[in-house]
Structures are given as C-alpha cells and as structure tokens.
Design a protein around this motif. Sequence first.
Motif, short mmCIF file in Angstrom:
data_model
loop_
_atom_site.label_atom_id
_atom_site.label_comp_id
_atom_site.label_asym_id
_atom_site.label_seq_id
_atom_site.Cartn_x
_atom_site.Cartn_y
_atom_site.Cartn_z
N GLY A 174 -15.85 1.50 13.64
CA GLY A 174 -15.99 1.21 12.37
C GLY A 174 -15.54 -0.54 12.36
N ASN A 175 -14.21 -0.58 12.43
CA ASN A 175 -13.31 -1.82 12.11
C ASN A 175 -13.08 -2.31 10.76
N GLN A 176 -13.46 -1.03 9.69
CA GLN A 176 -12.82 -1.56 8.35
C GLN A 176 -11.42 -1.07 7.28
N PRO A 177 -11.41 -1.59 7.28
CA PRO A 177 -9.97 -0.98 6.57
C PRO A 177 -10.34 -0.49 5.26
N GLY A 178 -9.91 0.83 5.03
CA GLY A 178 -9.36 1.51 3.39
C GLY A 178 -11.01 2.94 4.08
N ASN A 179 -11.57 2.52 5.16
CA ASN A 179 -12.68 3.69 5.71
C ASN A 179 -12.44 3.35 6.86
N PHE A 180 -12.46 4.30 7.60
CA PHE A 180 -12.49 4.61 9.51
C PHE A 180 -13.81 4.78 9.87
N ASN A 181 -14.08 5.76 8.96
CA ASN A 181 -15.98 5.23 9.77
C ASN A 181 -16.87 5.01 9.01
N ALA A 182 -16.02 4.16 8.18
CA ALA A 182 -17.29 2.92 7.78
C ALA A 182 -17.30 1.48 9.19
N ALA A 184 -19.97 -2.43 9.19
CA ALA A 184 -19.73 -3.77 8.03
C ALA A 184 -21.03 -3.47 7.42
N GLU A 185 -21.02 -4.54 6.70
CA GLU A 185 -22.89 -4.73 6.12
C GLU A 185 -23.91 -4.16 7.89
N GLY A 186 -24.62 -3.89 7.55
CA GLY A 186 -26.15 -4.09 8.54
C GLY A 186 -25.57 -3.67 10.23
N GLU A 187 -24.23 -2.73 10.15
CA GLU A 187 -23.38 -2.60 11.38
C GLU A 187 -23.89 -0.95 11.17
N PHE A 188 -23.28 -0.55 12.17
CA PHE A 188 -23.21 1.08 12.73
C PHE A 188 -21.66 1.59 11.79
N GLY A 189 -21.75 3.04 11.24
CA GLY A 189 -20.50 2.63 11.36
C GLY A 189 -19.58 3.70 12.19
N ARG A 190 -18.64 3.75 12.28
CA ARG A 190 -17.69 4.69 13.28
C ARG A 190 -19.01 5.90 14.40
N SER A 191 -18.73 5.42 15.48
CA SER A 191 -19.97 6.17 16.38
C SER A 191 -19.43 6.30 17.83
N ASP A 192 -20.19 7.84 17.89
CA ASP A 192 -19.47 7.93 19.53
C ASP A 192 -20.52 9.20 19.94
N ASP A 214 -23.84 5.64 9.20
CA ASP A 214 -24.57 4.49 8.94
C ASP A 214 -23.47 3.65 8.33
N SER A 215 -23.44 2.66 7.56
CA SER A 215 -22.51 1.78 7.78
C SER A 215 -21.18 1.91 6.30
N SER A 216 -21.73 3.14 5.37
CA SER A 216 -21.10 3.98 5.06
C SER A 216 -20.48 5.25 5.36
N GLY A 217 -20.34 5.26 6.56
CA GLY A 217 -19.66 6.98 7.80
C GLY A 217 -20.55 7.60 7.86
N ARG A 218 -21.56 8.37 7.36
CA ARG A 218 -22.00 9.27 6.99
C ARG A 218 -23.32 9.20 7.18
N PHE A 219 -23.37 10.45 8.15
CA PHE A 219 -25.10 10.86 8.31
C PHE A 219 -25.90 11.28 6.93
N SER A 220 -26.99 10.33 6.88
CA SER A 220 -27.37 10.67 6.33
C SER A 220 -28.70 10.05 6.12
#
Length: 367
Positions: A174-182, A184-192, A214-220
């Motif tokens: 996800g490449n975001q500080p403070g939320n490993f699963n998140a 960037a805006e308009g991108e997918f979160g951590r996925s595998d 999703d970008s918030s790191g959730r399966f929404s």
Amino acid sequence: MKTTLGAVVLLAASSAACAQSSVTMYGRVDGGIEYLNHIANGNGGSSTRWSAEGGDWGTSMWGLKGTEDLGGGSAAIFDLETAVQIMNGTTGGGRLWSRRAYVGLKNDTWGQLQAGRNLFIDSDGVWAFDPFVQQAVSSASLVRGRNWQQTSNNVEYHSPVWKGLDVQGQYSFGNQPGNFNAGAEGEFGRSDGIMLSYHSTLFDLRGIYDELRDSSGRFSNIFTASREYFVGGNLRVQKFKIQAAYTHYSAPDSPPGISDTADHYWLGATYQATPKWAVTAAGFYIHVGEGGGDASHDPASHAMLYALGTTYNLSARTFLYGTVAYVNNSKNGTFSVFATPRDSSTPTSPMAGQSQTGAYVGMMHVF
C-alpha cells in the motif's frame, strides 16, 4: 595497425553485447462498432446506443519489453505496457504505462522475480479459462470488472514449470505510513494472491486465492475490493475446447445490511471449425448473497448471461470478430452484458429486473 585492431575488437565486443540483449516493441489495435439496448437513462426509462468502440475483443495496447542475458541461465528483464483507446487516442487512466511497468530477474532453474506495476493476479490468471478471453462480454461482465484490474507496488514471483505444475505469487504494497493495509487515493490498498496451475496436452487446471483491498485497506465491496477463491479447468477434445470455472467473492467489511458475498459460475466451448474460423458459446451465472444494496453495492440478486461469438483470421496477425450477448436479470438485478461498475460515470446497466442485449463487430491487428 594497432588502431585498426582496436576498432575491430570494440566492434566485436559491441556486436556480442547486442547479441545478448534485445528490446522488442509489441502491441495490438482493436476497433469496431457496438450496439447496446435497455440502458437505464436515470429518468425512469431506458435508451439504445450505437457507438464506435475500441477494445471490445481485447484492450488495444502497445509496449516495450526487453531481456539481457546475464549468463548461467539468468537474464534481466523489463516490460512497459499501456492501454490505448484508438477511438480518441488516449492512454489508459492517464498513466504513461497503465498495464505493466516492471523490472526483474529470470533464471531457468529458480524462476522469475519482478517488481513494479502489473495486472492483478486474477486478471493475469482468469483469462486463459474464460471462453471469451475477457472480451467486453466475458467472465468480467457479471462481476463488474473485478477480475481485470491492475495493481501498483507489486513484488511478484513465477516458478518454472515442473512436470506440468507451476506457481505464481503476487504481493502489492500500500506504501502508506500509519496504515499498512491502506493505499493512496484512487489506488488499491495492500493486495496479494497466489495461483497454482497444472497443464497437460489434454487439460489444464488452475486455482487462485487473492485479496484486493480498497484504498482504506478494507474488503468493502464484493466487486471492487474483496477476497476471491477461483477454480477453473480447460478440456481439449479434437476441435473443441471446453472451459468451466467457479468463483466465490466475499467482502466482510461491506456496510451493515449490504450483500457481502457472491458466487460466479460459467461453462463454454470453442469450436475450431477451420484453421481460420472459430465459434464460441458460453453461459455465465452470478448469484449475489442476501442483503441490500446502494449506489455502489449490488443487492441480493442473480443474473444469467448468454454469449455467442466468432473470429475469422485474415492472416497470422489480423482477424475479424463478432459477438452477441443477452443478460436476464432477477427482480433486483441490474447487471449489464458489459463489465460496468454499479456507480460508473458512464453506465451501461439496465433498470432493475430488465434484460439487455448487446453486440459488437470489429477487427484486431497484433504486431
């Protein structure tokens, strides 16, 4: 004499280096005409559309790929590839390289390791088990494009083939500080995901498990950010290729009361009538689990999509194609013959419970 000898040595060294490295430009161009009826117009009615379209059989694209021989069965590789919309000359999603942009190492013994942007693992793996090879009408239609995404920040491994078996794994940061699963805006979160395949002269089998956040790191949302379980098979019998698959989607972080599971099935066959002419027929079925819906989530519903298509090869690199499809929705279903998100800014979905027919013809050239 020394100068001449030195020039010959340099020229020979340069030629050897060129022989060990290569860069190839490649791509394909697809364009044609499309028909679609019963498109909900937002005013309680529906409309019909005729349009010139590019990419109905397959995404138009162009790219550069290269390899450098490192010796000992190893090579450095890269691939840069972008989607192109030939009807207006734009590239995919405003990115210079929308589909692939990676570099890696490949070895005959241990496999291939690469890093960069690429097709998500199910997009890379499902198409070979889809009778309509992820055309505009295909296995992507009733899952609103869930299985043809791309992800960034990937680290990916492809094993060699061992007695017909191979494995592929993909991890997208996800490449975001403070939320490993998140993400960037308009991108997918951590996925595998991980994919296991078996190939033989008679049949192929493939299983995939993946997680697209999703970008918030959730399966929404079952069709945009969810877990996926896929199993598919191909069977070759004389001039027929028979293909079947099952996929289960789950999105446990969906809003309360919203449907958070779906099951997708298909069965189809391609008949290679002559070396130039082939005919494909398939049926696709989706069942969305219990729960409500909203602007971006499908409610409990089901739909059946029937598709018939043909291709005719004009040469080894150019062919004509035609496909017609019909979708029958349940009372709450709004599925289109095309893979359009429920909240798309350019919707193609019919009104709830309405059927829809679509068709397209065109030409594909591969270079």
